[in-house]
Scaffold this motif. Sequence first.
Motif, mmCIF file in Angstrom:
data_model
loop_
_atom_site.group_PDB
_atom_site.id
_atom_site.type_symbol
_atom_site.label_atom_id
_atom_site.label_comp_id
_atom_site.label_asym_id
_atom_site.label_seq_id
_atom_site.Cartn_x
_atom_site.Cartn_y
_atom_site.Cartn_z
ATOM 1 N N THR A 17 -32.926 -88.803 -86.097
ATOM 2 C CA THR A 17 -32.913 -87.947 -84.906
ATOM 3 C C THR A 17 -33.248 -86.512 -85.311
ATOM 4 O OG1 THR A 17 -30.541 -87.558 -85.138
ATOM 5 C CG2 THR A 17 -31.228 -89.375 -83.679
ATOM 6 N N THR A 18 -33.747 -86.365 -86.515
ATOM 7 C CA THR A 18 -34.064 -85.034 -87.040
ATOM 8 C C THR A 18 -35.508 -84.999 -87.519
ATOM 9 O OG1 THR A 18 -33.336 -85.662 -89.261
ATOM 10 C CG2 THR A 18 -31.702 -84.647 -87.821
ATOM 11 N N PRO A 19 -36.057 -83.834 -87.682
ATOM 12 C CA PRO A 19 -35.504 -82.494 -87.533
ATOM 13 C C PRO A 19 -35.240 -82.066 -86.094
ATOM 14 C CG PRO A 19 -37.401 -82.457 -89.013
ATOM 15 C CD PRO A 19 -37.336 -83.811 -88.398
ATOM 16 N N SER A 20 -35.953 -82.629 -85.096
ATOM 17 C CA SER A 20 -35.702 -82.297 -83.680
ATOM 18 C C SER A 20 -35.710 -83.582 -82.872
ATOM 19 C CB SER A 20 -36.777 -81.356 -83.117
ATOM 20 O OG SER A 20 -36.635 -80.064 -83.627
ATOM 21 N N SER A 21 -34.578 -83.890 -82.247
ATOM 22 C CA SER A 21 -34.471 -85.115 -81.467
ATOM 23 C C SER A 21 -35.421 -85.079 -80.262
ATOM 24 C CB SER A 21 -33.030 -85.310 -80.996
ATOM 25 O OG SER A 21 -32.650 -84.235 -80.164
ATOM 26 N N TYR A 22 -35.664 -86.252 -79.708
ATOM 27 C CA TYR A 22 -36.560 -86.390 -78.558
ATOM 28 C C TYR A 22 -35.919 -85.844 -77.290
ATOM 29 C CZ TYR A 22 -39.356 -88.560 -74.893
ATOM 30 O OH TYR A 22 -40.152 -88.770 -73.787
ATOM 31 N N PHE A 23 -36.683 -85.093 -76.518
ATOM 32 C CA PHE A 23 -36.299 -84.841 -75.124
ATOM 33 C C PHE A 23 -37.565 -84.913 -74.282
ATOM 34 C CE2 PHE A 23 -37.287 -80.395 -76.019
ATOM 35 C CZ PHE A 23 -37.703 -79.871 -74.803
#
Length: 193
Positions: free
Chosen positions: A112-118
């Motif tokens: 879920t890294t470096p930036s999780s999905y949105f």
Amino acid sequence: MMLFTAVASLLLAGSTWAQSTPAGFTPAVNQTLDVYYGTTFITPGLMVKKSATQRAPTIGVTNVTLTGKYLLAMIGSGDAKKRRTVLHALLQDYTPSGQTQNGTSVLTTRATTPSSYFGPAPPAENPLHPHNYVFLLHEQPANFAVPAAHRSAVQSRFDIDWPKFITDAGLKAPLYANYLRVQSGDNTKMFQA
């Protein structure tokens, strides 16, 4: 001679149609990443409702055997003069899952890294203007880490300079890409349970 010119024109037009990133987006990529939201296959440039994109998609490739690890970026971009880029996902450690979906060899990650999905959430605009959401798949180098110069942009998700990120992180050019379009006006729930 006229036949040759007509065929050449069609071939040139076909190469434009095959582009997997929006016109003017850098880096341009011509190999299409397979992206599915549920059972909906995303062809490059497909207009999609915001409500359909709130969960991370399934990704993969067709007619290619991949090995190793991959990095996926999803970048929201619009008119460069008016809009900031938004990092919608930067996920590492994608690997072949051994599963297929409609002929696509699926890649998965637990990261879920470096930036999780949105998912996409374009602001209300009048007139409506579609926003582009670009997926880029890179080979992931050993010991991948977000370069110090980009940590703020990755954390805030705003104003990511992807070509500079590629250089600073030691990434090769993206292998595959795809993009979808979403515009405001889809008033369904933003997040699905």
